[in-house]
Design an enzyme around this catalytic site. Structure first.
Site, PDB file in Angstrom:
ATOM      1  CB  CYS A 173      32.450 -49.259-100.219  1.00  0.00           C
ATOM      2  SG  CYS A 173      33.648 -48.100 -99.390  1.00  0.00           S
ATOM      3  CB  ALA A 174      30.057 -50.442-105.574  1.00  0.00           C
ATOM      4  N   GLY A 175      30.810 -53.239-103.984  1.00  0.00           N
ATOM      5  CA  GLY A 175      30.800 -54.782-104.118  1.00  0.00           C
ATOM      6  C   GLY A 175      29.829 -55.380-103.007  1.00  0.00           C
ATOM      7  N   GLY A 214      24.704 -54.742-104.514  1.00  0.00           N
ATOM      8  CA  GLY A 214      23.269 -54.703-104.249  1.00  0.00           C
ATOM      9  C   GLY A 214      22.527 -53.266-104.253  1.00  0.00           C
ATOM     10  CE  LYS A 215      23.209 -50.967 -98.298  1.00  0.00           C
ATOM     11  NZ  LYS A 215      24.315 -52.329 -98.147  1.00  0.00           N
ATOM     12  CD  GLU A 245      34.394 -54.123-103.884  1.00  0.00           C
ATOM     13  OE1 GLU A 245      33.562 -53.479-103.010  1.00  0.00           O
ATOM     14  OE2 GLU A 245      35.540 -54.634-103.111  1.00  0.00           O
ATOM     15  CG  ASP A 301      42.305 -47.898-101.247  1.00  0.00           C
ATOM     16  OD1 ASP A 301      41.140 -47.270-100.960  1.00  0.00           O
ATOM     17  OD2 ASP A 301      43.307 -48.254-100.775  1.00  0.00           O
ATOM     18  CG  ASP A 358      26.984 -50.508 -97.572  1.00  0.00           C
ATOM     19  OD1 ASP A 358      26.880 -50.470 -96.352  1.00  0.00           O
ATOM     20  OD2 ASP A 358      26.476 -51.417 -98.355  1.00  0.00           O
ATOM     21  CB  CYS A 369      25.627 -54.079 -92.155  1.00  0.00           C
ATOM     22  SG  CYS A 369      26.966 -55.334 -92.848  1.00  0.00           S
TER      23      CYS A 369
HETATM   24  C1  LIG Z   1      29.581 -53.538 -97.109  1.00  0.00           C
HETATM   25  S1  LIG Z   1      30.370 -53.997 -98.473  1.00  0.00           S
HETATM   26  C2  LIG Z   1      29.578 -53.095 -99.487  1.00  0.00           C
HETATM   27  C3  LIG Z   1      28.034 -53.596 -99.854  1.00  0.00           C
HETATM   28  C4  LIG Z   1      27.500 -53.077-101.163  1.00  0.00           C
HETATM   29  N1  LIG Z   1      27.205 -51.818-100.820  1.00  0.00           N
HETATM   30  C5  LIG Z   1      26.084 -53.806-101.500  1.00  0.00           C
HETATM   31  O1  LIG Z   1      24.970 -53.145-101.044  1.00  0.00           O
HETATM   32  O2  LIG Z   1      26.057 -54.971-102.299  1.00  0.00           O
HETATM   33  C6  LIG Z   1      31.919 -52.966 -98.333  1.00  0.00           C
HETATM   34  C7  LIG Z   1      32.594 -53.324 -99.600  1.00  0.00           C
HETATM   35  O3  LIG Z   1      33.718 -52.259 -99.692  1.00  0.00           O
HETATM   36  C8  LIG Z   1      34.848 -53.044-100.121  1.00  0.00           C
HETATM   37  N2  LIG Z   1      36.168 -52.316 -99.894  1.00  0.00           N
HETATM   38  C9  LIG Z   1      36.947 -52.360 -98.845  1.00  0.00           C
HETATM   39  N3  LIG Z   1      37.939 -51.674 -98.761  1.00  0.00           N
HETATM   40  C10 LIG Z   1      37.685 -50.890 -99.813  1.00  0.00           C
HETATM   41  C11 LIG Z   1      38.496 -49.659 -99.808  1.00  0.00           C
HETATM   42  N4  LIG Z   1      39.725 -49.245 -99.376  1.00  0.00           N
HETATM   43  N5  LIG Z   1      37.853 -48.942-101.278  1.00  0.00           N
HETATM   44  C12 LIG Z   1      37.114 -49.651-101.789  1.00  0.00           C
HETATM   45  N6  LIG Z   1      36.140 -50.498-101.403  1.00  0.00           N
HETATM   46  C13 LIG Z   1      36.486 -51.125-100.512  1.00  0.00           C
HETATM   47  C14 LIG Z   1      34.895 -54.419 -99.773  1.00  0.00           C
HETATM   48  O4  LIG Z   1      35.488 -55.204-100.708  1.00  0.00           O
HETATM   49  C15 LIG Z   1      33.232 -54.805 -99.822  1.00  0.00           C
HETATM   50  O5  LIG Z   1      32.709 -55.053-101.026  1.00  0.00           O
END
Ligand SMILES: C[S@@+](CC[C@H](N)C(=O)[O-])C[C@H]1O[C@@H](n2cnc3c(N)ncnc32)[C@H](O)[C@@H]1O
Length: 465
Positions: free
Chosen positions: A286-288, A291-292, A311, A335, A351, A404
């Site tokens: 879940c990268a977007g 940052g991590k 993402e 997904d 994350d 978080c």
């Molecule tokens: C908490 S944020 C991650 C923050 C990121 N790790 C960082 O440090 O920048 C959760 C992310 O999961 C994505 N997300 C939501 N549902 C998802 C899915 N089914 N598969 C993959 N990513 C998903 C969201 O769009 C969001 O960008």
């Protein structure tokens, strides 16, 4: 001798209409952002900086606009209760534009050192411009009633009784919805006595944290370059005294990233987890916005590991690519529950998307927008993403599940479900946060703003059997 200019002639017929003075630029900016937050769910922390730039508002005016906007958003529920009491009607029964004006005025009266006369008169004038003198009179009456007492006096009258409902009382005094205060108290468990401290810390404007990119810059070098101080826990962290981090040269050059110290610790923890014969296949599910991923990939350079970042949202996947420029990262827009990736990863970070209750300091309006009904919906998605992560991890590999949010349904609830259903065992996660104190009895890690100065990040390391 020049003669003084003649006063303009009053138009004939009828009394002269009094000129109304519109809001000054700082209050106008705050009011416009409040309207956008109320009307179309805008994010104050994204909208305000853009608006200040666009209107050329700088220096003290910008600082005042920021204080008014973020402060009013944070304490909105408390202000509404006081406005309701002063107006002797429910806030929902007040025109939404007038209500935002009243919030702006009452915030100045109760929480700033703005002269009370200026707080009232500027708001009343704007109500007259937006509406008419009758409604300006209403605003005048409400604000005058509010200005007759200070915040302590209002809360003493309106807060739930501290003995009968300690959580409701703390929630009211610190301007949090009750359900969020309850979630914090539940997560604190035996330490629920710290509820006041956590709610108070949640109300403070957070310090900006930077992460020095490993292999490019040390934290000492970054601190010297930006006039900051080296962080307490993360070896990459630097605390900034203030200012706009986007203008700093190391940030512009990609040598440093704006990133909460807790997030840095989470990314680092994945790399420290005990994995025998690590083959260098690392996954961030879940990268977007990345940052991590950026920190993971910079740390991966030392061992030659390769990071795949998944993402779901295309715009956020693009941010991952941007934030990891120059690093060995493959970004996949998919997904995470059905990524199509072949299994066999050594280290996987989940994350997870969450309520963000642990990062309310950074999103001024979020505490009033989030609803208890969001929790079960997100917990389901979290369970599914964690299940997918476990399936993608090889035996002996480690999944680090993080949120978080400290809400138990999103943290230990999700992990307990995984332990019941999947071939995983819980590792003591605390040694992976070795430099961090006050981590409690484990095995999981819960960071707190009042203890660690970080967002309230949760992390659990699970070894796949
Ligand atoms: C908490 S944020 C991650 C923050 C990121 N790790 C960082 O440090 O920048 C959760 C992310 O999961 C994505 N997300 C939501 N549902 C998802 C899915 N089914 N598969 C993959 N990513 C998903 C969201 O769009 C969001 O960008």
């Amino acid at each position: 001798m020049t003669r003084p200019p003649r006063r303009p002639q009053r138009p004939q017929g009828g009394p002269r209409k009094r000129e109304r003075k519109p809001l000054d630029p700082a209050r106008r900016a705050a009011f416009d952002v409040l309207r956008a937050v109320s009307e179309r769910d805008a994010y104050a922390n994204l909208m305000l900086p853009a608006l200040l730039r666009e209107r050329g508002i700088t220096g003290r005016d910008a600082a005042f606009a920021t204080e008014l906007t973020y402060g009013t958003c944070r304490v909105r529920g408390l202000l509404d209760t006081i406005i309701g009491a002063a107006a002797q009607r429910s806030p929902e029964a007040i025109n939404p534009v007038l209500l935002d004006l009243l919030r702006l005025g009452s915030y100045q009266l109760l929480r700033t050192r703005v002269d009370a006369h200026a707080a009232v008169s500027t708001t009343v004038e704007q109500a007259a411009i937006e509406f008419d003198s009758a409604r300006a009179g209403f605003v005048n009456g409400v604000l005058r009633t509010i200005s007759g007492r200070d915040e302590q006096s209002w809360t003493a009258e309106l807060a739930p009784d501290a003995a009968a409902d300690p959580i409701g009382h703390a929630a009211f005094v610190h301007a949090h919805p009750r359900w969020i205060a309850q979630a914090f108290a539940d997560a604190l468990g035996a330490e629920a006595g710290e509820l006041d401290a956590v709610l108070a810390a949640d109300d403070e404007r957070p310090q900006v944290h930077l992460a020095a990119r490993p292999g490019t810059l040390t934290a000492d070098e970054l601190a010297a370059a930006v006039g900051g101080t080296v962080g307490r826990y993360s070896p990459y962290a630097v605390y900034l005294p203030g200012g706009d981090p986007g203008r700093l040269e190391p940030v512009q050059a990609g040598a440093a990233l704006v990133q909460d110290e807790g997030s840095q610790l989470v990314a680092r923890a994945l790399t420290l987890a005990p994995v025998d014969d690590d083959t260098g296949r690392w996954l961030d599910l879940c990268a977007g916005p990345g940052g991590k991923t950026a920190l993971l990939a910079a740390l991966a350079v030392a061992t030659g590991a390769q990071v795949i970042a998944v993402e779901q949202a295309p715009a956020r996947a693009a941010l991952v690519a941007e934030n990891t420029r120059g690093l060995d990262v493959q970004v996949l827009t998919a997904d995470g529950r059905d990524s199509g990736l072949p299994p066999g990863f050594d280290r996987v970070l989940v994350d997870a998307p969450c309520t963000g209750l642990g990062a309310l300091r950074r999103r001024p309006e979020a505490r009033w927008r989030r609803q208890p009904a969001d929790v079960p919906m997100l917990a389901k998605l979290q369970r599914e993403l964690l299940a997918a992560a476990i399936a993608l991890t090889r035996p002996g590999g480690v999944v680090l599940y993080a949120t978080c949010s400290p809400h138990l349904a999103e943290t230990v609830g999700v992990v307990a479900d995984a332990l019941r259903r999947h071939p995983v065992t819980a590792l003591d996660t605390r040694p992976l946060f070795a430099s961090t104190d006050q981590l409690g009895d484990g095995p999981y890690v819960q960071l707190w703003p009042h203890r660690h100065g970080t967002d309230a990040m949760f992390a659990a390391a699970l070894q796949v059997g």
